[in-house]
Design an enzyme around this catalytic site. Structure first.
Site, mmCIF file in Angstrom:
data_model
loop_
_atom_site.group_PDB
_atom_site.id
_atom_site.type_symbol
_atom_site.label_atom_id
_atom_site.label_comp_id
_atom_site.label_asym_id
_atom_site.label_seq_id
_atom_site.Cartn_x
_atom_site.Cartn_y
_atom_site.Cartn_z
ATOM 1 N N SER A 63 0.798 -1.239 0.000
ATOM 2 C CA SER A 63 0.000 0.000 0.000
ATOM 3 C C SER A 63 0.826 1.282 0.000
ATOM 4 O O SER A 63 0.259 2.362 -0.142
ATOM 5 C CB SER A 63 -0.955 0.017 1.194
ATOM 6 O OG SER A 63 -2.001 -0.871 0.944
ATOM 7 N N LYS A 66 0.204 3.413 -2.960
ATOM 8 C CA LYS A 66 -0.978 4.290 -3.068
ATOM 9 C C LYS A 66 -0.623 5.777 -2.988
ATOM 10 O O LYS A 66 -1.348 6.622 -3.510
ATOM 11 C CB LYS A 66 -1.995 3.927 -1.973
ATOM 12 C CG LYS A 66 -2.542 2.509 -2.136
ATOM 13 C CD LYS A 66 -3.353 2.056 -0.921
ATOM 14 C CE LYS A 66 -3.867 0.628 -1.112
ATOM 15 N NZ LYS A 66 -4.554 0.109 0.084
ATOM 16 N N TYR A 186 -4.073 -2.770 -10.175
ATOM 17 C CA TYR A 186 -3.902 -2.523 -8.740
ATOM 18 C C TYR A 186 -2.986 -3.596 -8.109
ATOM 19 O O TYR A 186 -2.066 -3.275 -7.335
ATOM 20 C CB TYR A 186 -5.272 -2.505 -8.058
ATOM 21 C CG TYR A 186 -5.213 -2.478 -6.555
ATOM 22 C CD1 TYR A 186 -4.990 -1.287 -5.863
ATOM 23 C CD2 TYR A 186 -5.373 -3.648 -5.808
ATOM 24 C CE1 TYR A 186 -4.927 -1.261 -4.479
ATOM 25 C CE2 TYR A 186 -5.315 -3.632 -4.428
ATOM 26 C CZ TYR A 186 -5.090 -2.442 -3.770
ATOM 27 O OH TYR A 186 -5.021 -2.433 -2.402
ATOM 28 N N TYR A 237 -4.415 3.911 8.171
ATOM 29 C CA TYR A 237 -5.753 3.337 8.375
ATOM 30 C C TYR A 237 -6.332 3.696 9.739
ATOM 31 O O TYR A 237 -6.270 4.837 10.155
ATOM 32 C CB TYR A 237 -5.722 1.808 8.165
ATOM 33 C CG TYR A 237 -4.902 1.405 6.978
ATOM 34 C CD1 TYR A 237 -5.295 1.791 5.699
ATOM 35 C CD2 TYR A 237 -3.719 0.695 7.106
ATOM 36 C CE1 TYR A 237 -4.548 1.454 4.594
ATOM 37 C CE2 TYR A 237 -2.957 0.353 5.998
ATOM 38 C CZ TYR A 237 -3.376 0.742 4.759
ATOM 39 O OH TYR A 237 -2.625 0.417 3.678
ATOM 40 N N VAL A 255 1.303 -3.612 3.850
ATOM 41 C CA VAL A 255 1.343 -4.885 4.580
ATOM 42 C C VAL A 255 2.597 -5.713 4.278
ATOM 43 O O VAL A 255 2.784 -6.772 4.872
ATOM 44 C CB VAL A 255 0.076 -5.754 4.363
ATOM 45 C CG1 VAL A 255 -1.145 -5.119 5.002
ATOM 46 C CG2 VAL A 255 -0.153 -6.070 2.896
HETATM 47 N N1 GLN Z 1 -2.315 -5.256 -1.814
HETATM 48 C C1 GLN Z 1 -2.859 -5.197 -0.490
HETATM 49 C C2 GLN Z 1 -4.365 -5.361 -0.545
HETATM 50 O O1 GLN Z 1 -4.950 -4.884 -1.450
HETATM 51 C C3 GLN Z 1 -2.472 -3.892 0.103
HETATM 52 C C4 GLN Z 1 -2.937 -3.737 1.520
HETATM 53 C C5 GLN Z 1 -1.987 -2.951 2.383
HETATM 54 O O2 GLN Z 1 -0.785 -2.869 2.144
HETATM 55 N N2 GLN Z 1 -2.522 -2.415 3.448
HETATM 56 O O3 GLN Z 1 -4.969 -5.984 0.267
#
Ligand code: GLN
Length: 301
Positions: A63, A66, A186, A237, A255
């Site tokens: 993530s 993003k 994505y 988050y 993650v």
């Molecule tokens: N690729 C992961 C997902 O879509 C990214 C989630 C994350 O890093 N928080 O679930």
């Protein structure tokens, strides 16, 4: 400030935290990562680079991607803000619950629903993962950055939640392209593998108020400020309040165990350690950034 010595000290200080938490296992390829890894890099606005530990070892950016896709989408204008909000969600990153009450408009661009919208928006200008890859290679100066095919395949095979989010938004006409196409881009964007040095160098434009390493401008002053603001309020988050309290910087986690944080006017920092807390943020990573702002006094507050 001797940043190299400071990073050595931080690595010592957080040693008891390394390996704590658990690695993400809902994407099977991520579950195989050795949890006792720790790396940290600082890229200063003048180009100087410092690092400690496993700072040259590539890991899955997940993530953290993003932040970059949001910046790239905003480089084409403000259109994305008609499709995604900028309020913290207070919910897990893959939550569905708020979408129905809010007419398929995700709370912010950093939860999965919002990031899918940003990818869809960026896809208007070409494949989003390829656009991102090109940008990351140029900013970091590392042409070897690539997509980890094993992680991408693993994530694609376990994407039911993200698929559900995307179809749900499509039912509100908040997906422009076909869902399988957006999901594919994505998943590949999240599966890019990079090391801490390259992430920090790629993010330092946000510390330089939108100006890239080659001196050209990706974002205007106000767009750069806004990306940092959304990172501060939404980048970790349902732990964004705790992160602001402990670290006091805009930050974005993934993650894979990475966190990228911005000290406006000074530097970008990337820390990596795969053990995650219950909210999906790196345990040793947050601890290291906490030490970093405590020892330097460089929080935005
Ligand atoms: N690729 C992961 C997902 O879509 C990214 C989630 C994350 O890093 N928080 O679930």
């Amino acid at each position: 400030m001797d940043l190299a010595a400071l990073l050595d000290r931080i690595a010592d200080d957080v040693a008891p935290e390394i390996g704590r938490g658990s690695v993400a296992d809902y994407i099977p390829a991520l579950a195989r990562v050795e949890p006792r890894r720790f790396g940290m890099a600082v890229a200063e606005v003048d180009g100087r680079l410092h690092g400690v530990g496993d700072w040259r070892t590539p890991f899955s950016i997940q993530s953290m991607s993003k932040v970059f896709t949001l910046a790239l989408a905003l480089s084409h204008g403000d259109g994305v803000w008609t499709r995604v909000g900028r309020e913290p969600s207070g919910n897990p990153f893959n939550s569905l619950v708020q979408l129905e009450n809010e007419d398929g408009i995700p709370r912010n661009p950093f939860i999965n629903a919002g990031a899918l919208v940003v990818t869809d928006e960026l896809a208007h200008h070409g494949d989003a993962a390829e656009t991102l890859l090109r940008f990351l290679r140029e900013e970091s100066g590392n042409a070897d950055i690539g997509i980890d095919a094993e992680v991408a395949a693993s994530e694609a095979g376990h994407a039911d939640r993200n698929r559900a989010l995307a179809y749900f938004m499509a039912s509100y006409r908040n997906m422009r392209r076909p869902v399988p196409d957006v999901l594919d881009q994505y998943v590949r964007q999240c599966s890019i593998a990079m090391n801490c040095a390259d992430v920090a160098r790629s993010a330092v434009f946000l510390a330089r108020h939108g100006v890239r390493n080659d001196g050209t401008r990706l974002l205007g002053l106000s767009a750069a400020k806004r990306v940092n603001a959304v990172m501060l309020t939404c980048g970790t988050y349902d732990a964004a309040g705790e992160f602001a309290y402990r670290v006091g910087l805009p930050g974005k986690s993934g993650v894979g165990g990475g966190i990228v944080a911005i000290v406006p006017g000074r530097c970008a920092v990337c820390v990596w350690s795969p053990g995650l807390d219950a909210r999906g943020n790196s345990v040793a990573g947050v601890a290291a950034l906490d030490r970093f702002t405590t020892l330097t006094g460089w929080s935005i507050f």
